[in-house]
Design an enzyme around this catalytic site. Structure first.
Site, PDB file in Angstrom:
ATOM      1  N   TYR A  21       6.976   9.211   3.496  1.00 22.15           N
ATOM      2  CA  TYR A  21       6.301   7.956   3.139  1.00 22.15           C
ATOM      3  C   TYR A  21       4.778   8.081   3.189  1.00 22.15           C
ATOM      4  CZ  TYR A  21      11.050   6.329   3.716  1.00 22.15           C
ATOM      5  OH  TYR A  21      12.411   6.195   3.598  1.00 22.15           O
ATOM      6  N   ASP A  22       4.142   7.634   2.086  1.00 21.70           N
ATOM      7  CA  ASP A  22       2.672   7.637   2.005  1.00 21.70           C
ATOM      8  C   ASP A  22       2.096   6.286   2.411  1.00 21.70           C
ATOM      9  OD1 ASP A  22       3.178   9.232  -1.164  1.00 21.70           O
ATOM     10  OD2 ASP A  22       2.919  10.152   0.820  1.00 21.70           O
ATOM     11  N   THR A  23       2.873   5.204   2.193  1.00 25.83           N
ATOM     12  CA  THR A  23       2.381   3.841   2.487  1.00 25.83           C
ATOM     13  C   THR A  23       3.218   3.229   3.596  1.00 25.83           C
ATOM     14  OG1 THR A  23       1.647   3.561   0.208  1.00 25.83           O
ATOM     15  CG2 THR A  23       1.946   1.543   1.512  1.00 25.83           C
ATOM     16  N   LEU A  55      -1.643   5.281   3.587  1.00 26.19           N
ATOM     17  CA  LEU A  55      -2.137   3.919   3.328  1.00 26.19           C
ATOM     18  C   LEU A  55      -1.469   3.007   4.348  1.00 26.19           C
ATOM     19  CD1 LEU A  55      -3.536   1.641   1.714  1.00 26.19           C
ATOM     20  CD2 LEU A  55      -1.553   1.647   0.179  1.00 26.19           C
ATOM     21  N   ARG A 242       7.907   5.501  -1.955  1.00 25.92           N
ATOM     22  CA  ARG A 242       7.310   6.266  -0.853  1.00 25.92           C
ATOM     23  C   ARG A 242       6.617   5.333   0.136  1.00 25.92           C
ATOM     24  NH1 ARG A 242       7.352  11.432  -0.851  1.00 25.92           N
ATOM     25  NH2 ARG A 242       5.459  11.610   0.406  1.00 25.92           N
TER      26      ARG A 242
END
Ligand SMILES: O=C(O)[C@H](O)[C@H](O)COP(=O)(O)O
Ligand SMILES: [Mg+2]
Length: 302
Positions: A21-23, A55, A242
C-alpha cells in the site's frame, strides 16, 4: 472471507503490508489516540510511513474540531500533519452543503454542534445560527411561545455536541417540521465516542432524539458515506488498489473503506473488540486485516 490477523512482532506480515500500500487513510479517535491520550507507537509508525514516502491522509468523523484545529492537536502530539491531509466530518458536511446542495446565499443552517462545525461552515461561506451561541447553550426551559422561527433556515446540521440540551433539540425540531423542505443532515452517526477514560455517547446519540421525534433519519455525510472520500479525492490522487483504510469501528471506518473500494485494517485500540470479528457473534462487516494496534506496524522497519 475471514480477516487476516496480523500477529504482534510478525515482521514479514507487516513488511508485506507496507510494500502493498502506497496510500494510508487513518481514522483518528480509537486509532491514533483516545481523547487526548495517544495510542502507543502511533506517532512513530506515522514517521516511518513518511520515511517510506507513503501518502498519509487523516479521515475522522469527529466534528468537534475544524481541520485547522485538528492540525493544532497533531502539532501538540508532535505528529507531522498538514491541514490538507486532514479530513473531518465537519469539513465534509460544509463541502456537501456548499458544493452538492449549493445552498442559496439567502439561506442558512441551524447548527447542533460545536466550533468545528461553525469554523468549517464559515470557511465555506455558509451562514448559520445556533452552535455555540450562548442563547442556545442554556439550561433554561425552552419557551415555544417566545420562540421566533427564522424562515431562512433550510438545513439542520447535527454533530457531536457535548453541550446538547432541550433548547437545541426543540429549535432543530421546529425548523425540521415548520420550514418547508428543511434538510436534516448529520456530520456522522457514531453511536459512541472513545474517550481516554472509556466510552461516551457519540454524535449518533446526539441526533437520536431528533430522529425519534421526527420519525425520520438524517442524511449523514461522515464515514461510511462516500462524501468523505469524495473530499479526499478532490485534494489527493491515489490508486484505490494500493490504498488501505485503518480504523477502529466496523460500521464506519471498515464499511467506508469497503464501499470506497480500498483495503481495510481494523485495529483493536478503540471501539471494536475482538469478539466482533471472530466467533458466533461476529459482525457481517469483515475487515481484510486485523491488528492489535497501529503501533504494531513499527516492526516492519525493524
Ligand atoms: O461520536 C463521534 O462523533 C465519533 O465517535 C468520533 O468523532 C469518531 O471519530 P473517528 O473515530 O472517526 O476519528
Ligand atoms: Mg475511530
Amino acid at each position: 472471507m475471514p480477516p487476516t490477523f496480523l500477529e504482534k512482532g510478525a515482521r514479514d506480515q507487516y513488511q508485506a503490508l507496507l510494500e502493498k500500500y502506497d496510500t494510508w487513510l487513518f481514522d483518528c479517535d480509537g486509532v491514533l489516540w483516545n481523547g487526548d491520550r495517544p495510542v502507543d507507537g502511533a506517532k512513530e509508525v506515522l514517521e516511518m510511513l513518511r520515511r517510506k514516502n507513503k501518502l498519509i491522509v487523516f479521515v475522522t468523523n469527529n466534528a468537534t474540531k475544524s481541520r485547522k484545529n485538528y492540525k493544532k492537536k497533531f502539532d501538540k502530539l508532535g505528529i507531522d500533519a498538514a491541514v490538507d491531509e486532514i479530513f473531518g466530518s465537519a469539513y465534509a458536511a460544509a463541502v456537501y452543503i456548499s458544493s452538492v446542495m449549493k445552498l442559496p446565499k439567502d439561506k442558512k443552517v441551524y447548527v447542533i454542534g460545536m466550533s468545528g462545525i461553525e469554523e468549517e461552515l464559515r470557511e465555506e461561506g455558509i451562514a448559520f445560527i445556533g452552535g455555540t451561541d450562548p442563547a442556545d447553550n442554556t439550561l433554561e426551559p425552552f419557551s415555544l411561545a417566545d420562540f421566533t422561527l427564522d424562515p431562512s433556515v433550510a438545513v439542520v446540521l447535527c454533530g457531536l455536541d457535548t453541550s446538547i440540551n432541550y433548547t437545541k433539540l426543540s429549535k432543530g425540531f421546529q425548523y425540521l417540521t415548520r420550514n418547508e423542505g428543511c434538510v436534516f443532515l448529520a456530520t456522522n452517526e457514531d453511536s459512541t465516542y472513545p474517550d481516554s477514560s472509556g466510552l461516551l455517547p457519540g454524535a449518533g446519540s446526539v441526533s437520536a432524539p431528533l430522529r425519534f421525534a421526527l420519525g425520520r433519519d438524517p442524511l449523514s455525510t461522515g464515514k461510511p458515506s462516500k462524501t468523505m472520500l469524495d473530499c479526499v479525492r478532490a485534494k489527493h490522487d491515489f490508486d484505490p488498489t494500493r490504498t488501505i483504510m485503518v480504523g477502529d469501528r466496523l460500521n464506519t471506518d471498515i464499511l467506508f473503506g469497503q464501499e470506497g473500494g480500498v483495503s481495510t485494517l481494523l485495529v483493536l485500540t478503540g471501539i471494536t473488540k475482538l469478539a466482533e470479528v471472530t466467533g458466533p457473534n461476529a459482525s457481517d462487516i469483515v475487515p481484510e486485516y486485523v491488528s492489535e494496534s497501529v503501533g504494531d506496524l513499527a516492526v516492519a522497519e525493524g
